[in-house]
Scaffold this motif. Structure first.
Motif, PDB file in Angstrom:
ATOM      1  N   ALA A 126       0.756  -1.182  -0.093  1.00 29.93           N
ATOM      2  CA  ALA A 126       0.194  -0.158   0.010  1.00 29.93           C
ATOM      3  C   ALA A 126       0.853   1.396  -0.032  1.00 29.93           C
ATOM      4  N   ARG A 127       0.293   2.148  -0.666  1.00 28.40           N
ATOM      5  CA  ARG A 127       0.825   3.654  -0.449  1.00 28.40           C
ATOM      6  C   ARG A 127      -0.117   4.343   0.774  1.00 28.40           C
ATOM      7  N   ILE A 128       0.543   4.679   1.860  1.00 27.68           N
ATOM      8  CA  ILE A 128      -0.005   5.378   2.666  1.00 27.68           C
ATOM      9  C   ILE A 128      -0.190   6.850   2.812  1.00 27.68           C
ATOM     10  N   ILE A 129      -1.383   7.515   2.759  1.00 26.24           N
ATOM     11  CA  ILE A 129      -1.749   9.036   2.566  1.00 26.24           C
ATOM     12  C   ILE A 129      -2.311   9.253   3.782  1.00 26.24           C
ATOM     13  N   THR A 130      -1.642  10.406   4.454  1.00 27.14           N
ATOM     14  CA  THR A 130      -2.468  10.949   5.586  1.00 27.14           C
ATOM     15  C   THR A 130      -3.063  12.107   5.012  1.00 27.14           C
ATOM     16  N   LEU A 131      -4.289  12.359   5.776  1.00 29.64           N
ATOM     17  CA  LEU A 131      -5.264  13.552   5.401  1.00 29.64           C
ATOM     18  C   LEU A 131      -5.174  14.368   6.717  1.00 29.64           C
ATOM     19  N   CYS A 132      -4.420  15.571   6.653  1.00 27.82           N
ATOM     20  CA  CYS A 132      -4.500  16.126   7.941  1.00 27.82           C
ATOM     21  C   CYS A 132      -4.853  17.826   7.684  1.00 27.82           C
ATOM     22  N   ASN A 133      -5.223  18.468   8.687  1.00 28.21           N
ATOM     23  CA  ASN A 133      -5.432  19.882   8.816  1.00 28.21           C
ATOM     24  C   ASN A 133      -5.621  20.105  10.387  1.00 28.21           C
ATOM     25  N   GLN A 134      -4.862  20.952  10.730  1.00 26.29           N
ATOM     26  CA  GLN A 134      -5.056  21.300  12.221  1.00 26.29           C
ATOM     27  C   GLN A 134      -6.321  22.225  12.473  1.00 26.29           C
ATOM     28  N   LYS A 135      -6.875  22.830  11.393  1.00 31.19           N
ATOM     29  CA  LYS A 135      -8.214  23.567  11.299  1.00 31.19           C
ATOM     30  C   LYS A 135      -9.468  22.595  11.322  1.00 31.19           C
ATOM     31  N   GLY A 140     -13.244  21.291  10.722  1.00 28.50           N
ATOM     32  CA  GLY A 140     -14.393  21.570   9.701  1.00 28.50           C
ATOM     33  C   GLY A 140     -13.923  22.044   8.188  1.00 28.50           C
ATOM     34  N   VAL A 141     -12.921  21.461   7.823  1.00 34.91           N
ATOM     35  CA  VAL A 141     -12.403  21.686   6.568  1.00 34.91           C
ATOM     36  C   VAL A 141     -12.821  20.841   5.487  1.00 34.91           C
ATOM     37  N   GLY A 142     -13.587  19.568   5.737  1.00 33.43           N
ATOM     38  CA  GLY A 142     -13.885  18.630   4.986  1.00 33.43           C
ATOM     39  C   GLY A 142     -13.052  17.608   4.910  1.00 33.43           C
ATOM     40  N   LYS A 143     -12.204  17.320   6.076  1.00 34.99           N
ATOM     41  CA  LYS A 143     -11.057  16.362   5.889  1.00 34.99           C
ATOM     42  C   LYS A 143     -11.807  14.896   5.905  1.00 34.99           C
TER      43      LYS A 143
END
Length: 295
Positions: free
Chosen positions: A41-50, A52-55
């Protein structure tokens, strides 16, 4: 009398190509070919410290879209709120979770993996217990690498692993970045969301320098875009000016269908498969594959 300036669109035989919301010519991303095998697998992290951005919305619908294209996908709910688990209609109480794997009370990640109602899409759920993980792990040796060691045991079975982080830049997010090959940043088309991106990129750079030299910024995804407002258009323009080709051509618009799908505990690709938002996430999956960021 001033002569009128010629533009390319006025020359015989030339047409100005249509452009998308990002101001670039619209690309057609082909439907990917079926895979002959699966993993690693290729591992992808979805992040944003804010928040309510649709993460989490992106994690749910990108995972479902990749699965539609025949990719074996493992979604990791890495947020104590457990929204990813709920959004995929998966029970997350009184079941093994990512918290048990992080603390080592459960050694085999396969025992925590849950098959969703959607073919090719599995999940390791999370719940409020995960909020205590940072306290328990603070004195652990190589604490930033714990998630990477967990995922290494199952990565050969999947094509893509998506990690949905909590809105913070704490130890859990650092673990997710250390485990990942790439980072996808969902960014709400709103000024205050834009302000925090520089801090997030700085954190990504630190993790790359100190913990994970292979970490890449796969791209920035504009979310909650409303073409009717000047504010949305200006924010998107600033993001493209700053990050250039790192901004995905795919743009996710605002729609009431997303909260409706969340209530139903289903990806929008199955809740409203013909809706333009569902097609936007399928396009994102195709774009990610075309960029080489997914198999």
């Amino acid at each position: 009398m001033t002569a009128k300036k010629n533009t390319g669109s006025e020359l015989p035989g030339l047409e100005t190509p249509p452009v998308g919301p990002t101001g670039r010519p619209i690309s057609v991303f082909p439907v990917p070919e079926p895979l002959s095998g699966h993993g690693p697998a290729r591992i992808i992290t979805l992040c944003n410290q804010k928040g309510g951005v649709g993460k989490t919305t992106t994690a749910i619908n990108l995972a479902a879209s990749l699965a539609e294209y025949g990719r074996r996908v493992l979604a990791i709910d890495f947020d104590p709120q457990g929204a990813l688990s709920a959004g995929l209609g998966v029970r997350n109480h009184d079941v093994p979770t990512i918290y048990d794997l992080m603390l080592g009370t459960m050694k085999n990640p396969s025992e925590a993996i849950v098959e969703t109602a959607y073919p090719n899409l599995h999940i390791i759920p999370a719940n409020i217990d995960l909020s205590a993980a940072e306290v328990h792990l603070v004195n652990e040796v190589a604490r930033e690498n714990i998630l990477a060691r967990v995922l290494a045991k199952v990565s050969d079975k999947y094509d893509v692993i998506l990690i949905d982080c909590q809105p913070s830049l704490g130890l859990l997010t650092v673990n997710a970045l250390t485990a990942a090959h790439g980072v996808l940043i969902p960014l709400e088309c709103e000024f205050f969301a834009l302000r925090g991106v520089a801090l997030l990129v700085e954190t990504i750079d630190k993790v790359r320098d100190r913990l994970n030299p292979a970490l890449e910024l796969d791209g920035i995804l504009a979310t909650m875009y409303d073409s009717r407002t000047l504010h949305s258009r200006e924010v998107l323009e600033r993001v493209v000016d700053t990050f250039g080709d790192k901004v995905f051509e795919t743009v996710i618009g605002r729609t009431v269908k997303f909260p409706d799908a969340s209530v139903a505990g289903a990806p929008i690709t199955t809740f409203a498969p013909e809706h333009q938002a569902a097609e936007a996430y399928r396009q994102l999956a195709r774009e990610l594959i075309s960029r080489g960021a997914a198999a």
